[in-house]
Design an enzyme around this catalytic site. Structure first.
Site, PDB file in Angstrom:
ATOM      1  N   ASP A 247       0.722  -1.172   0.037  1.00 19.78           N
ATOM      2  CA  ASP A 247       0.446  -0.241  -0.733  1.00 19.78           C
ATOM      3  C   ASP A 247       0.848   1.373   0.520  1.00 19.78           C
ATOM      4  OD1 ASP A 247      -1.964   1.886   0.489  1.00 19.78           O
ATOM      5  OD2 ASP A 247      -3.234   0.197   1.067  1.00 19.78           O
ATOM      6  N   HIS A 273       2.027   2.137  -2.753  1.00 24.84           N
ATOM      7  CA  HIS A 273       1.350   3.398  -3.896  1.00 24.84           C
ATOM      8  C   HIS A 273       1.826   4.209  -3.429  1.00 24.84           C
ATOM      9  CE1 HIS A 273      -2.701   0.391  -3.599  1.00 24.84           C
ATOM     10  NE2 HIS A 273      -1.110  -0.421  -3.946  1.00 24.84           N
TER      11      HIS A 273
END
Ligand code: NAG
Ligand code: NAG
Ligand code: NAG
Length: 411
Positions: A247, A273
């Site tokens: 993430d 991310h």
């Protein structure tokens, strides 16, 4: 007469321009941060490979302020630990401190830790520092969250629960690895933090946090495993880090208080991310400098994301000296992260400077402001992107331009 007054105007405009450029680079940690030193040990422990929660906690609780509990050798397994104010945990080189795979040890009392449920927040963190001043985790050893290991008495791992929750549109109840809340002057030095069941490090409502030489490494296939999340926190330095995860590599949030005076310097991000701000930024994020960053093989590079249910002002942000390769969205400034969001917390991003950015492979660049009344205001200095990239700017006032490069030397 007319000429001299317009010359004067030009002079003033130039002065203001120089002034604002100088000021744009001033948003960073206000402290003078230097390399931490590991404090002396109050007690030394050798790991047996078994559960040593009680032994470690007892040593931490009886340690003298200003000293550390030294994990000298071996492997330790433990349930939740609390580091008291002024105390350090020193995990020496070659030592591993594993979070137990027994979900019951982390349960907050609702009996849902280690389950997928419509309720969330069912687990205590692995290592907590709450209302502390001058605590920290030091040393070249490893904190292993064991996210991929089957839970005691179950057929699933923490990561399996996270995927099941996604499919069912419910919540996985998994512990955060390191949770710092309402504290001052907390240090993470040299330690490796791996395989988190959920977030790796949360820094909530804290004034003064230094992560120096920290490595975070969790597979990109995992969910909700953010690297470091400062939230409502100020005077933050993250220096010489290496972060790979499933993430956000870093996500700066501001839901209950503003986040500001933040420096992220000399870091290297693998899959993840991105270097993110958002999604909850109601109270505002400002005075952030990201300098000397390499990002590769990731979904996003430099990201600001929010929506009208939880937006706010993001300003005085400088990204400088960033090199990227194989990044799908090298720059993504998004004000409609959730398209179905409602509310009047309009995201506003202004005073965002991109300086000396080099992107070696084609990607998508997005500057998507909320409206012409609240456009994104960004400045580009020496931004080089790869041929074949997509550039989308809507409700955006962009000063300066990018150039297309030929791939460069690599990073
Ligand atoms: C942004 O920086 C300018 C110049 O340093 C300062 O006056 C302003 O207060 C800052 N804004 C925020 C929201 O921090
Ligand atoms: C940030 O650091 C500066 C410089 O040490 C200090 O004056 C200020 O009070 C700190 N801010 C917070 C919120 O702790
Ligand atoms: C690019 O990054 C993706 C992950 O985002 C990875 O799966 C892929 O192997 C990488 N490609 C190359 C050429 O390294």
């Amino acid at each position: 007469m007319r000429d001299s007054s317009s010359l004067k105007m030009l002079g003033i405009t130039t002065m203001m321009l120089v002034f604002s450029v100088l000021h744009e680079t001033s948003g960073r940690d206000l402290r003078q941060v230097t390399e931490p030193k590991i404090p002396a040990a109050c007690e030394s422990l050798k790991g047996s490979g078994g559960d040593e929660t009680a032994v470690i906690q007892k040593a931490l609780s009886s340690c003298t302020k200003g000293k550390t509990v030294h994990l000298v050798s071996g492997t330790f397994v433990s349930g939740p630990l609390t580091i008291p104010s002024g105390i350090g945990l020193w995990i020496d080189s070659g030592v591993t401190l594993k979070a137990s795979s027994n979900a019951k040890l982390f349960d907050k009392g609702k009996n849902i830790c280690g389950t997928v449920s419509t309720q969330y927040n069912g687990c205590n963190p692995f290592i907590s520092m709450k209302n502390v001043d001058g605590s920290g985790i030091y040393g070249k050893g490893t904190i292993d969250g064991q996210g991929g290991v089957k839970l005691t008495g179950k057929s699933q791992s923490w990561w399996d629960l996270a995927h099941e929750a996604q499919v069912k549109n419910q919540y996985q109840n998994n512990p955060t690895l390191v949770d710092i809340e309402s504290s001052r002057e907390v240090i993470l030095y040299q330690v490796s933090i791996v395989n988190a069941p959920n977030y790796h490090v949360i820094v909530g409502s804290t004034n003064g946090f230094t992560a120096w030489g920290v490595t975070i490494n969790t597979p990109p296939s995992t969910r909700n495993t953010d690297g470091i999340d400062p939230a409502g926190s100020q005077n933050i330095t993250i220096h010489d880090c290496s972060i790979t995860t499933g993430d956000d590599n870093i996500a700066i949030k501001a839901h209950f208080a503003p986040s500001r005076h933040i420096s992220v310097t000399n870091c290297r991000f693998g899959p993840g991310h991105g270097m993110s701000i958002g999604s909850d930024i109601d109270e505002g994020v400002s005075d952030l400098t990201v300098e000397n960053l390499v990002q590769h093989d990731s979904l996003n590079g430099l990201q600001i994301k929010s929506d009208r249910s939880r937006g706010g002002l993001v300003t005085n942000v400088t990204y400088s000296g960033v090199c990227m390769r194989n990044v799908t969205n090298p720059i993504v400034l998004n004000t409609e992260y959730s398209k179905t969001a409602t509310g009047d917390h309009i995201p506003e991003y202004k005073g965002i400077t991109f300086s000396n950015i080099e992107v070696l492979t084609p990607g998508k660049f997005t500057f998507d402001g909320f409206s012409d009344a609240k456009p994104i205001q960004a400045t580009l200095h020496n931004v080089v992107i790869a041929k074949g990239s997509t550039w989308v700017a809507k409700h955006a006032k962009i000063t300066g331009n990018y150039v297309e490069g030929s791939g460069g030397k690599g990073c």
